[in-house]
Motif scaffolding. Structure first.
Motif, PDB file in Angstrom:
ATOM      1  N   GLU A 183     116.450  98.992  69.314  1.00  0.00           N
ATOM      2  CA  GLU A 183     116.413  98.642  70.731  1.00  0.00           C
ATOM      3  C   GLU A 183     115.613  97.371  70.985  1.00  0.00           C
ATOM      4  O   GLU A 183     115.785  96.724  72.031  1.00  0.00           O
ATOM      5  CB  GLU A 183     115.813  99.805  71.528  1.00  0.00           C
ATOM      6  CG  GLU A 183     116.732 101.024  71.598  1.00  0.00           C
ATOM      7  CD  GLU A 183     116.102 102.206  72.300  1.00  0.00           C
ATOM      8  OE1 GLU A 183     116.855 103.087  72.756  1.00  0.00           O
ATOM      9  OE2 GLU A 183     114.855 102.254  72.373  1.00  0.00           O
ATOM     10  N   ALA A 184     114.769  96.997  70.027  1.00  0.00           N
ATOM     11  CA  ALA A 184     113.963  95.783  70.186  1.00  0.00           C
ATOM     12  C   ALA A 184     114.717  94.517  69.786  1.00  0.00           C
ATOM     13  O   ALA A 184     114.241  93.411  70.036  1.00  0.00           O
ATOM     14  CB  ALA A 184     112.688  95.898  69.352  1.00  0.00           C
ATOM     15  N   VAL A 185     115.883  94.663  69.169  1.00  0.00           N
ATOM     16  CA  VAL A 185     116.669  93.496  68.769  1.00  0.00           C
ATOM     17  C   VAL A 185     117.158  92.760  70.014  1.00  0.00           C
ATOM     18  O   VAL A 185     117.673  93.379  70.959  1.00  0.00           O
ATOM     19  CB  VAL A 185     117.872  93.919  67.894  1.00  0.00           C
ATOM     20  CG1 VAL A 185     118.766  92.725  67.597  1.00  0.00           C
ATOM     21  CG2 VAL A 185     117.380  94.549  66.594  1.00  0.00           C
ATOM     22  N   ASP A 186     117.024  91.446  70.023  1.00  0.00           N
ATOM     23  CA  ASP A 186     117.410  90.619  71.165  1.00  0.00           C
ATOM     24  C   ASP A 186     118.902  90.788  71.463  1.00  0.00           C
ATOM     25  O   ASP A 186     119.753  90.509  70.613  1.00  0.00           O
ATOM     26  CB  ASP A 186     117.097  89.152  70.848  1.00  0.00           C
ATOM     27  CG  ASP A 186     117.241  88.250  72.070  1.00  0.00           C
ATOM     28  OD1 ASP A 186     117.891  88.670  73.050  1.00  0.00           O
ATOM     29  OD2 ASP A 186     116.720  87.123  72.034  1.00  0.00           O
ATOM     30  N   ARG A 187     119.201  91.219  72.666  1.00  0.00           N
ATOM     31  CA  ARG A 187     120.595  91.442  73.058  1.00  0.00           C
ATOM     32  C   ARG A 187     121.400  90.149  73.050  1.00  0.00           C
ATOM     33  O   ARG A 187     122.622  90.159  72.819  1.00  0.00           O
ATOM     34  CB  ARG A 187     120.619  92.062  74.456  1.00  0.00           C
ATOM     35  CG  ARG A 187     122.001  92.495  74.919  1.00  0.00           C
ATOM     36  CD  ARG A 187     122.479  93.701  74.146  1.00  0.00           C
ATOM     37  NE  ARG A 187     123.908  93.921  74.334  1.00  0.00           N
ATOM     38  CZ  ARG A 187     124.566  94.935  73.815  1.00  0.00           C
ATOM     39  NH1 ARG A 187     123.927  95.830  73.072  1.00  0.00           N
ATOM     40  NH2 ARG A 187     125.849  95.076  74.016  1.00  0.00           N
ATOM     41  N   ASN A 188     120.752  89.012  73.298  1.00  0.00           N
ATOM     42  CA  ASN A 188     121.451  87.722  73.285  1.00  0.00           C
ATOM     43  C   ASN A 188     122.027  87.408  71.915  1.00  0.00           C
ATOM     44  O   ASN A 188     123.109  86.815  71.804  1.00  0.00           O
ATOM     45  CB  ASN A 188     120.509  86.606  73.730  1.00  0.00           C
ATOM     46  CG  ASN A 188     120.131  86.719  75.191  1.00  0.00           C
ATOM     47  OD1 ASN A 188     120.947  87.131  76.024  1.00  0.00           O
ATOM     48  ND2 ASN A 188     118.891  86.361  75.514  1.00  0.00           N
ATOM     49  N   LEU A 189     121.313  87.787  70.862  1.00  0.00           N
ATOM     50  CA  LEU A 189     121.815  87.551  69.508  1.00  0.00           C
ATOM     51  C   LEU A 189     123.042  88.415  69.227  1.00  0.00           C
ATOM     52  O   LEU A 189     123.983  87.974  68.553  1.00  0.00           O
ATOM     53  CB  LEU A 189     120.715  87.851  68.491  1.00  0.00           C
ATOM     54  CG  LEU A 189     119.459  86.968  68.576  1.00  0.00           C
ATOM     55  CD1 LEU A 189     118.421  87.441  67.574  1.00  0.00           C
ATOM     56  CD2 LEU A 189     119.830  85.510  68.319  1.00  0.00           C
ATOM     57  N   ILE A 190     123.031  89.620  69.746  1.00  0.00           N
ATOM     58  CA  ILE A 190     124.178  90.513  69.564  1.00  0.00           C
ATOM     59  C   ILE A 190     125.387  89.959  70.312  1.00  0.00           C
ATOM     60  O   ILE A 190     126.504  89.904  69.773  1.00  0.00           O
ATOM     61  CB  ILE A 190     123.832  91.929  70.063  1.00  0.00           C
ATOM     62  CG1 ILE A 190     122.674  92.500  69.244  1.00  0.00           C
ATOM     63  CG2 ILE A 190     125.051  92.844  69.985  1.00  0.00           C
ATOM     64  CD1 ILE A 190     122.161  93.832  69.745  1.00  0.00           C
ATOM     65  N   ASN A 191     125.173  89.517  71.556  1.00  0.00           N
ATOM     66  CA  ASN A 191     126.271  88.948  72.341  1.00  0.00           C
ATOM     67  C   ASN A 191     126.813  87.676  71.700  1.00  0.00           C
ATOM     68  O   ASN A 191     128.025  87.417  71.749  1.00  0.00           O
ATOM     69  CB  ASN A 191     125.801  88.662  73.764  1.00  0.00           C
ATOM     70  CG  ASN A 191     125.502  89.932  74.546  1.00  0.00           C
ATOM     71  OD1 ASN A 191     126.079  90.978  74.255  1.00  0.00           O
ATOM     72  ND2 ASN A 191     124.617  89.838  75.532  1.00  0.00           N
ATOM     73  N   ALA A 192     125.924  86.890  71.099  1.00  0.00           N
ATOM     74  CA  ALA A 192     126.370  85.675  70.425  1.00  0.00           C
ATOM     75  C   ALA A 192     127.278  86.013  69.253  1.00  0.00           C
ATOM     76  O   ALA A 192     128.283  85.325  69.011  1.00  0.00           O
ATOM     77  CB  ALA A 192     125.162  84.878  69.945  1.00  0.00           C
ATOM     78  N   SER A 193     126.970  87.071  68.546  1.00  0.00           N
ATOM     79  CA  SER A 193     127.809  87.507  67.433  1.00  0.00           C
ATOM     80  C   SER A 193     129.184  87.938  67.928  1.00  0.00           C
ATOM     81  O   SER A 193     130.215  87.594  67.328  1.00  0.00           O
ATOM     82  CB  SER A 193     127.138  88.660  66.682  1.00  0.00           C
ATOM     83  OG  SER A 193     127.948  89.125  65.626  1.00  0.00           O
ATOM     84  N   TYR A 194     129.203  88.669  69.045  1.00  0.00           N
ATOM     85  CA  TYR A 194     130.489  89.074  69.624  1.00  0.00           C
ATOM     86  C   TYR A 194     131.294  87.849  70.064  1.00  0.00           C
ATOM     87  O   TYR A 194     132.517  87.796  69.896  1.00  0.00           O
ATOM     88  CB  TYR A 194     130.261  89.996  70.816  1.00  0.00           C
ATOM     89  CG  TYR A 194     129.731  91.354  70.462  1.00  0.00           C
ATOM     90  CD1 TYR A 194     129.966  91.924  69.209  1.00  0.00           C
ATOM     91  CD2 TYR A 194     128.980  92.091  71.380  1.00  0.00           C
ATOM     92  CE1 TYR A 194     129.468  93.184  68.891  1.00  0.00           C
ATOM     93  CE2 TYR A 194     128.483  93.347  71.073  1.00  0.00           C
ATOM     94  CZ  TYR A 194     128.729  93.878  69.822  1.00  0.00           C
ATOM     95  OH  TYR A 194     128.247  95.122  69.508  1.00  0.00           O
ATOM     96  N   THR A 195     130.596  86.861  70.647  1.00  0.00           N
ATOM     97  CA  THR A 195     131.257  85.639  71.117  1.00  0.00           C
ATOM     98  C   THR A 195     131.905  84.895  69.960  1.00  0.00           C
ATOM     99  O   THR A 195     132.977  84.282  70.105  1.00  0.00           O
ATOM    100  CB  THR A 195     130.237  84.719  71.817  1.00  0.00           C
ATOM    101  OG1 THR A 195     129.659  85.412  72.920  1.00  0.00           O
ATOM    102  CG2 THR A 195     130.913  83.453  72.317  1.00  0.00           C
ATOM    103  N   LEU A 196     131.304  84.964  68.789  1.00  0.00           N
ATOM    104  CA  LEU A 196     131.861  84.304  67.603  1.00  0.00           C
ATOM    105  C   LEU A 196     133.007  85.102  66.977  1.00  0.00           C
ATOM    106  O   LEU A 196     133.550  84.689  65.958  1.00  0.00           O
ATOM    107  CB  LEU A 196     130.755  84.090  66.572  1.00  0.00           C
ATOM    108  CG  LEU A 196     129.655  83.089  66.978  1.00  0.00           C
ATOM    109  CD1 LEU A 196     128.532  83.095  65.957  1.00  0.00           C
ATOM    110  CD2 LEU A 196     130.247  81.690  67.126  1.00  0.00           C
TER     111      LEU A 196
END
Length: 222
Positions: A115-128
């Motif tokens: 839960e501490a992982v930055d959500r922006n990094l996860i969304n960036a992965s989805y965007t790619l």
């Protein structure tokens, strides 16, 4: 010089704790990910059920395990009818008991790290264009690895010191199911303080070491 009975208990405890830790890692990380990243009906109830062994008296947890896996238990009866084998009073029962009582530590620690992982990094992965599976494998889990390692260390330490549930499910059979905590109980009851003192000191030192390692990784997550 340690006698054969003490050496057996040392070896059995390490074996039980090691196998329980592997099982906890195999299932606990997935459960923690589910609780951390998904919303679904009954999520809080599932979280409570998985956490209960952490707060219940170990003997109560052991009682539930007997109800489920005993020879006449809900699951144990079916296993016995199909195979003629029961897990009761075996070293495998010690593994099961250690797994159940240690699993909540892994889930809680890993869930917090996920839960501490930055959500922006996860969304960036989805965007790619990466799938959730690839994102979890290559982004989320690596970023949460310190919490996962801390959970694994705590799991091993907890499994190594399990007593109550193991006594209920596996019994205290010399040369078969007497792990170090059970052996200490037997030695103290019979007044064999030299061997009991050694095992107590060993468990204290190794538990302290594992807590130190877990704290180091926990601080690095902050």
């Amino acid at each position: 010089m340690l006698d054969s009975a003490t050496l057996f208990s040392l070896k059995l405890s390490l074996q039980v704790a090691g196998l329980a830790t592997v099982l906890v890692m195999a299932s606990g990380i997935g459960m923690a990910y589910l609780l951390a990243r998904r919303d679904f009906f009954g999520k809080e109830l599932l979280d409570i059920c998985l956490t209960l062994p952490l707060v219940l008296p170990p003997t109560v947890t052991g009682y539930y395990l007997i109800i489920l896996f005993g020879r006449n238990g809900v699951i144990g009866r079916l296993v016995y009818e199909w195979t003629g084998w029961t897990i009761m009073f075996s070293w495998q029962a010690a593994v099961l008991a250690s797994y159940v009582v240690a699993l909540p530590l892994m889930i809680k620690t890993t869930r917090a790290a996920l839960e501490a992982v930055d959500r922006n990094l996860i969304n960036a992965s989805y965007t790619l264009g990466h799938s959730e599976w690839r994102t979890a494998l290559w982004v989320v889990l690596p970023l949460a690895k310190k919490g996962i390692i801390a959970g694994t260390v705590l799991t091993f330490a907890r499994a190594l010191g399990e007593f109550g549930a193991t006594l209920m499910l596996a019994g205290n059979i010399p040369g078969k199911t007497d792990t170090m905590p059970l052996a200490i109980y037997t030695l103290a009851s019979s007044g064999e303080w030299r061997q009991a003192n050694f095992m107590v000191i060993f468990l204290t030192l190794i538990s302290g070491l594992f807590l130190y390692v877990a704290n180091r990784f926990s601080r690095r997550m902050a």
